[in-house]
Design a protein around this motif. Structure first.
Motif, PDB file in Angstrom:
ATOM      1  N   ASP A  21       0.801  -1.153   0.021  1.00 31.14           N
ATOM      2  CA  ASP A  21       0.114  -0.064  -0.088  1.00 31.14           C
ATOM      3  C   ASP A  21       1.034   1.281   0.065  1.00 31.14           C
ATOM      4  O   ASP A  21       1.794   1.471   0.596  1.00 31.14           O
ATOM      5  CB  ASP A  21      -0.897   0.226   1.195  1.00 31.14           C
ATOM      6  N   ASP A  22       0.528   2.372  -0.705  1.00 28.94           N
ATOM      7  CA  ASP A  22       1.097   3.556  -0.697  1.00 28.94           C
ATOM      8  C   ASP A  22       0.259   4.267   0.578  1.00 28.94           C
ATOM      9  O   ASP A  22      -0.735   4.629   0.401  1.00 28.94           O
ATOM     10  CB  ASP A  22       0.730   4.418  -2.205  1.00 28.94           C
ATOM     11  N   PRO A  23       1.286   4.728   1.637  1.00 25.33           N
ATOM     12  CA  PRO A  23       0.661   5.292   2.747  1.00 25.33           C
ATOM     13  C   PRO A  23       0.129   6.841   2.572  1.00 25.33           C
ATOM     14  O   PRO A  23      -0.804   7.146   3.381  1.00 25.33           O
ATOM     15  CB  PRO A  23       1.991   5.452   3.616  1.00 25.33           C
ATOM     16  N   GLU A  24       0.515   7.343   1.252  1.00 18.32           N
ATOM     17  CA  GLU A  24      -0.255   8.546   1.048  1.00 18.32           C
ATOM     18  C   GLU A  24      -1.461   8.361   0.686  1.00 18.32           C
ATOM     19  O   GLU A  24      -2.460   9.553   0.675  1.00 18.32           O
ATOM     20  CB  GLU A  24       0.698   9.295   0.036  1.00 18.32           C
ATOM     21  N   THR A  25      -2.079   7.361  -0.037  1.00 16.67           N
ATOM     22  CA  THR A  25      -3.176   7.338  -0.674  1.00 16.67           C
ATOM     23  C   THR A  25      -4.156   6.059  -0.077  1.00 16.67           C
ATOM     24  O   THR A  25      -5.369   6.158  -0.375  1.00 16.67           O
ATOM     25  CB  THR A  25      -3.262   6.971  -2.007  1.00 16.67           C
ATOM     26  N   SER A  26      -3.677   5.412   0.809  1.00 16.58           N
ATOM     27  CA  SER A  26      -4.460   4.024   1.397  1.00 16.58           C
ATOM     28  C   SER A  26      -4.751   4.337   2.679  1.00 16.58           C
ATOM     29  O   SER A  26      -3.924   5.138   3.441  1.00 16.58           O
ATOM     30  CB  SER A  26      -3.807   2.846   1.027  1.00 16.58           C
TER      31      SER A  26
END
Length: 80
Positions: A21-26
């Motif tokens: 997962d991308d921590p900025e978007t998820s």
């Protein structure tokens, strides 16, 4: 099954995410907080008393406790 990793950790907080997962978007899966008697995990997708579990010795122990079933919906109640 997706691997769960600690995205962010400091002295009192750890955020759990899926490995890819991308921590900025998820949305994180859970947040683990350090309290007086150990680490406690709060599931992101549950908003009742069953969202909390612990205490754990470390945030890594909380990862072992996390299962997808924890966020699949309400817990069945048995009428007595």
């Amino acid at each position: 099954m997706n691997e769960i990793v600690i995205h962010l950790k400091n002295d009192a907080l750890a955020i759990l995410c899926h490995a890819g997962d991308d921590p900025e978007t998820s949305t994180p899966l859970a947040t683990v907080y350090l309290m007086k008697d150990g680490w406690y995990m709060k599931l992101t997708h549950r908003h009742d008393r069953f969202a909390w579990s612990g205490p754990f010795a470390t945030p890594d122990d909380a990862i072992e406790r996390y299962t997808p079933a924890d966020v699949t919906g309400p817990i069945p109640r048995i009428a007595v």
